[in-house]
Design an enzyme around this catalytic site. Structure first.
Site, PDB file in Angstrom:
ATOM      1  N   HIS A  98       0.849  -1.192   0.000  1.00  9.47           N
ATOM      2  CA  HIS A  98       0.000   0.000   0.000  1.00  9.47           C
ATOM      3  C   HIS A  98       0.880   1.236   0.000  1.00  9.47           C
ATOM      4  O   HIS A  98       1.953   1.217   0.609  1.00  9.47           O
ATOM      5  CB  HIS A  98      -0.920   0.011   1.231  1.00  9.47           C
ATOM      6  CG  HIS A  98      -2.070   0.933   1.063  1.00  9.47           C
ATOM      7  ND1 HIS A  98      -1.970   2.275   1.326  1.00  9.47           N
ATOM      8  CD2 HIS A  98      -3.317   0.716   0.603  1.00  9.47           C
ATOM      9  CE1 HIS A  98      -3.135   2.835   1.054  1.00  9.47           C
ATOM     10  NE2 HIS A  98      -3.963   1.926   0.605  1.00  9.47           N
ATOM     11  N   ASP A 106      -8.004  -4.828  -0.142  1.00  9.69           N
ATOM     12  CA  ASP A 106      -8.526  -5.476  -1.343  1.00  9.69           C
ATOM     13  C   ASP A 106      -8.223  -6.960  -1.404  1.00  9.69           C
ATOM     14  O   ASP A 106      -8.883  -7.697  -2.141  1.00  9.69           O
ATOM     15  CB  ASP A 106      -7.974  -4.784  -2.595  1.00  9.69           C
ATOM     16  CG  ASP A 106      -8.725  -3.500  -2.854  1.00  9.69           C
ATOM     17  OD1 ASP A 106      -9.882  -3.424  -2.419  1.00  9.69           O
ATOM     18  OD2 ASP A 106      -8.169  -2.588  -3.456  1.00  9.69           O
TER      19      ASP A 106
END
Ligand code: CMC
Length: 433
Positions: free
Chosen positions: A312, A369
């Site tokens: 991320h 996700d």
């Protein structure tokens, strides 16, 4: 560079010049150098590809600390909100700045329910999309299309009340359009909204119900969807949100600004990762399930493959949303009694990657996700609809950020560049080139 903490001014020395830059401090102690006058003072601009180190705005909506894994909307911890509120309360919180009282929530929900239908003529656009069209492409197009049905939204000088109407319309209609995207690809008749249901129940009903049947909403699925939408509702200045703010800064209408945000979200490095995760897991399974082979591919710098759902931009220790959703994924899989080999591969992959030196060193952990793909699959939502689910969740965040940009009177977004092309040169006649 020196920072004078007494005067909150930083001094930058360049060649023989000293330039003073104001220091801006946020309410959580974040510190920034305000370089907005730098070019005027010195001719210099700053260069920061991918905006890894650039604050594009000041914002009072979401606080995020990537090192400590903190995420708060309007001061409320994401864990607290996910446990104790509904998605509608969170949407209100983001858009209006505070959690609603019962009266305000009733007002908000009633108003949303008034606007869930979409104009019948919009159905004709769906007829024209090819079967199998990606739902994100359809959703982005349909969001922008709404501006043509509500031309008053195009007036940049309309009142705050009118803006509220546009906001409510959009929150109300996006689930209807999302469900229509799904029905289009299934070749099923569309299901009109049922306004006696809650926001998430109505969405499930429009997705999975048929005009002729009594669709029963599973509370486990409804709770999971509610939580997922809350977790996705805002994430400060990410790619799609920055897109919404930049498009909106030109005074483009809200529907079109959100359409641009949906397009930005679609990419596999952003919201499209949830679809890419399941596709990757299916590929690993079809290839025989050799996890180490795929981990080695992800580590190989000559191979463009990345482990989708890992890493991320801001979270380098853990993604707080991933923690919540992992727990929820485990609960949902157990409650629904799901036994899916693809999901087993996901669990094994997570285990192996979390111990691998390459991933540990770079702070690459499963992100939201990774688990949201798993949960959506377990809930029976088709893979191509995953990013649409993300868009439904992110909608109130995009709207809140767009509204804040408007209220702050922010200037049009227009970055500069360092030009590295040819210097001036004359055009040679065609015959001599
Ligand atoms: N698999 C393998 N290596 C990776 C991965 C990955 N998923 N992510 C980053 N790296 C490596 C990258 O190659 C680089 O290595 P090195 O330092 O040796 O060159 C290092 O880690 C840093 O990567 P980066 O690309 O500079 O990091 P970034 O902050 O620019 O990118 C990211 C963040 C999310 C785009 C990236 O981690 C990625 O591509 N992840 C996979 C896609 C994904 O899951 N995206 C969803 C993000 S969460 C949803 C959202 O908020 O949008």
């Amino acid at each position: 560079m020196n920072v004078d903490t007494m005067t909150d001014t930083a001094r930058l020395t360049f060649e023989d010049k000293e330039i003073e830059l104001p220091v801006v401090r946020g309410s959580e102690g974040e510190v920034a150098l305000d370089i907005s006058k730098l070019r005027g003072q010195s001719g210099l601009i700053t260069l920061d590809k991918g905006f890894k180190n650039t604050g594009s705005t000041t914002s009072a909506i979401t606080f995020l600390n990537g090192e400590e894994g903190i995420l708060r909307y309007r001061g409320y911890a994401i864990e607290d909100l996910a446990e104790n509120t509904s998605f509608m309360e969170v949407a209100y919180l983001l858009v209006y700045g505070d959690l609603p009282t019962q009266k305000r929530l009733d007002w908000f929900e009633d108003s949303i329910k008034m606007h869930t239908l979409v104009h019948e003529n919009m159905k004709r656009f769906f007829d024209a999309f090819p079967l199998g069209a990606h739902p994100m492409g359809m959703l982005s197009a349909m969001s922008s299309t709404l501006s043509t049905f509500y031309p008053d939204s195009q007036d940049p000088n309309r009142s705050m009340e009118d803006i509220d109407m546009t906001i409510h319309r959009l929150i109300a209609k996006l689930p209807t359009l999302a469900a229509q995207c799904y029905k289009h690809n299934m070749g099923h008749p569309m299901v009109y909204p049922a306004n006696d249901l809650s926001y998430t129940e109505n969405f499930l009903y429009m997705m999975f119900g048929l005009p002729t049947d009594d669709y029963e909403i599973d509370p486990i699925i409804n709770d999971a969807i509610n939580k997922l939408l809350i977790l996705h509702a805002d994430h400060e200045q990410n790619c799609s949100t920055s897109t919404v703010r930049v498009v909106g800064s030109s005074q483009a209408n809200l529907y079109s600004s959100i359409s641009a945000g949906i397009s930005a979200l679609w990419g596999p490095l952003h919201g499209g990762a949830n679809q890419a995760v399941i596709e990757m897991l299916e590929q690993i399974k079809a290839d025989g399930g050799d996890l180490q082979k795929w981990i080695d591919k992800a580590k190989d710098k000559t191979d463009s493959f990345r482990l989708m759902g890992f890493g991320h931009r801001v979270y380098k220790n853990f993604d707080p949303r991933a923690r919540i959703i992992k727990k929820s994924a485990d609960e949902v899989l157990a409650k629904l009694g799901i036994n899916d080999p693809v999901l087993d591969i996901a669990k094994q992959l997570e285990e192996v990657a979390l111990k691998d030196e390459y991933f540990v060193q770079r702070g690459l952990y499963p992100n939201v996700d990774f688990y949201s793909g798993i949960i959506y699959r377990a809930l029976g939502i088709p893979t191509e609809m995953f990013t649409v689910m993300f868009a439904l969740g992110r909608l109130p965040g995009w709207i809140a950020q767009w509204k804040e940009m408007l209220e702050n009177g922010e200037p049009i977004g227009r970055p500069r560049q360092v030009y590295t092309g040819h210097n001036a040169r004359p055009v040679q006649p065609l015959a001599q080139r």
